[in-house]
Design an enzyme around this catalytic site. Sequence first.
Site, PDB file in Angstrom:
ATOM      1  N   GLU A 160      59.361  59.413   7.795  1.00 13.54           N
ATOM      2  CA  GLU A 160      60.201  59.595   6.881  1.00 13.54           C
ATOM      3  C   GLU A 160      60.385  57.935   7.009  1.00 13.54           C
ATOM      4  O   GLU A 160      61.483  57.870   7.454  1.00 13.54           O
ATOM      5  CB  GLU A 160      60.419  59.815   5.693  1.00 13.54           C
ATOM      6  CG  GLU A 160      61.196  59.178   4.320  1.00 13.54           C
ATOM      7  CD  GLU A 160      61.774  60.283   3.829  1.00 13.54           C
ATOM      8  OE1 GLU A 160      61.443  60.118   2.000  1.00 13.54           O
ATOM      9  OE2 GLU A 160      62.573  61.504   3.979  1.00 13.54           O
TER      10      GLU A 160
ATOM     11  N   GLY B 298      68.400  64.289  -1.073  1.00 17.39           N
ATOM     12  CA  GLY B 298      68.608  63.717   0.511  1.00 17.39           C
ATOM     13  C   GLY B 298      67.522  64.562   1.508  1.00 17.39           C
ATOM     14  O   GLY B 298      66.909  64.688   0.764  1.00 17.39           O
ATOM     15  N   SER B 299      68.165  63.717   2.947  1.00 20.93           N
ATOM     16  CA  SER B 299      67.383  64.385   4.008  1.00 20.93           C
ATOM     17  C   SER B 299      67.089  65.700   3.873  1.00 20.93           C
ATOM     18  O   SER B 299      67.670  66.349   3.924  1.00 20.93           O
ATOM     19  CB  SER B 299      68.783  63.258   5.145  1.00 20.93           C
ATOM     20  OG  SER B 299      69.354  64.127   5.865  1.00 20.93           O
TER      21      SER B 299
ATOM     22  N   CYS C 275      62.032  58.899  -2.261  1.00 21.38           N
ATOM     23  CA  CYS C 275      61.480  60.069  -1.068  1.00 21.38           C
ATOM     24  C   CYS C 275      59.189  59.630  -1.320  1.00 21.38           C
ATOM     25  O   CYS C 275      58.885  59.733  -0.763  1.00 21.38           O
ATOM     26  CB  CYS C 275      61.418  61.435  -1.951  1.00 21.38           C
ATOM     27  SG  CYS C 275      63.580  61.384  -2.068  1.00 21.38           S
TER      28      CYS C 275
ATOM     29  N   GLU D  86      66.030  68.677  -3.263  1.00 22.13           N
ATOM     30  CA  GLU D  86      65.454  67.494  -3.059  1.00 22.13           C
ATOM     31  C   GLU D  86      65.514  66.526  -1.845  1.00 22.13           C
ATOM     32  O   GLU D  86      66.163  65.948  -1.745  1.00 22.13           O
ATOM     33  CB  GLU D  86      65.326  66.873  -4.527  1.00 22.13           C
ATOM     34  CG  GLU D  86      63.984  65.876  -4.715  1.00 22.13           C
ATOM     35  CD  GLU D  86      63.742  64.271  -4.054  1.00 22.13           C
ATOM     36  OE1 GLU D  86      63.325  64.345  -3.092  1.00 22.13           O
ATOM     37  OE2 GLU D  86      64.542  64.259  -4.766  1.00 22.13           O
ATOM     38  N   LEU D  87      64.101  67.038  -1.065  1.00 20.43           N
ATOM     39  CA  LEU D  87      64.514  66.353   0.635  1.00 20.43           C
ATOM     40  C   LEU D  87      63.415  65.874   0.889  1.00 20.43           C
ATOM     41  O   LEU D  87      63.366  63.858   0.109  1.00 20.43           O
ATOM     42  CB  LEU D  87      64.419  67.787   1.524  1.00 20.43           C
ATOM     43  CG  LEU D  87      65.963  68.824   0.862  1.00 20.43           C
ATOM     44  CD1 LEU D  87      65.535  70.114   1.627  1.00 20.43           C
ATOM     45  CD2 LEU D  87      67.281  68.209   0.420  1.00 20.43           C
TER      46      LEU D  87
END
Length: 485
Positions: free
Chosen positions: A388, A240-241, A294, A260-261
């Site tokens: 992003e 996520g963020s 992402c 996992e950002l």
Amino acid sequence: MSANLNLQQDDRPPRMAKLLIDGEWIEGEGSADLHDKFTGEPIAKIAQATRTHVAQAVAGTHAAFKRGGVVPYARYEALMRAAAILEDRKQEVKDAIVAEAGFTYNDAEREVQRTGQTLRSSGEEARRLQGDMIPLQGAPNQGGRIGFTIRIPLGVVCAITPFNAPLNTTAHKVAPALAAGNAVVLKPATYTPLTSVILCEILIEAGFPKNFIALIHGPGSKIGQWLAEEEAIRFYTFTGSTEVGMRIQAGAGLRRTQMELGSIASTIVCADADLESALPKIVAAGFRKAGQMCTSIQRLYVQDAVFNRFGDMLFDAVNDLVVGNPHDAKTVVGPMIDAKEAERAQTWIDEAVAAGATVLTGGKREGPLLYPTVLTDVDKSMAVMSREIFAPVVNLVRFTDFDAALDDVNDTPYGLATGIFTNDLSKAFTASRKLEVGGVHINETSNSRVDLMPYGGCKASGFGQEGPRYAIRELTDERLVTINA
């Protein structure tokens, strides 16, 4: 069709997607409506978990783990059966993904196929989970000793998953955790809970004990905080963020995490690249799943010698994309996850244009549909370049010097993946050494991923790795055993 969940397809009230706690499907306290991301029609009601439900979910999985789990070969068999059951239920799963995520049928088909591979790879890793022999006899005065390590499951793993790969990313967290011998508490994205319901049903039908898997639904801000407070959880895996990841990390303390950002993903096209081969990969990486990945291309650097030619090729290819209803098999780009997100991205585009950017194509919105957009004349003062965007928006940037382009890619807080199209090995190796990212893909885009490979980032993109073999090592303790004969 699932006994627990049926998508509404007529005038009957929407069915309930329940919680799975201590081996039982229960209704929770109240429910939230889930709507089709394109039509807006109600498709299900999602049971909402309370603080007590979260505590019960963790306690139930923790107790199940302490009682003893599934031996490695049985884990292998169960994951292989799960892949087969998934194939049998493929159409049901695809329908759920298209409805709740707004993805096209082609994207949903790829999601199901890849998840099958993730389950099988996890199963294979379950039966070759092993430690190492330690050469103790090579040390002074240790001639009578032998040493080795064994891999021990951690206990309860908490998986918090995103909407943009609601089945496969969930499988990348849940399947390796189960393959390693852990129990799992799963919190799927609020936008996309249905595929997680089906996946849990499949895993239980395949042979995993029901109380080894818990599923809870509810607002991420509340549920995430409650999960962080549960000391029995040994490992948090989150996609996520970056902002939310930092909060989870703070709550985890000394417990392990895999994050996992965020990302601002780039792909570079050099003058010596095979443009015809690169084009379809770039279009797919920029616009499939409405750019909500992402590693979707946000910055596309094209060398000046081929900039105009490639720009024309990209313009034609993007204009040929069919945009609209994801339930139509011909559609390539469907809606974003929410009309508010599409409106936000549109605002960023409009701000960039006001600051001097040019819309090569796209730039318009209809509700949750944001048409595939290519911008030129952009700079890093614009949100479309510096934040992003998570939308079907690609910034086309001209470059002259390759090393300067690499510096530009590195000039973000993030470091997930980069693609390079070139036939020059020197450039390929230079990029591999110089780029501050978790993955460098030569003659592929930043979006390239094979499910058995290690996948993860650095900097503000997080740490730790997905990919069954690599995830399982993080999801186990390595214990040293020595014997003095």
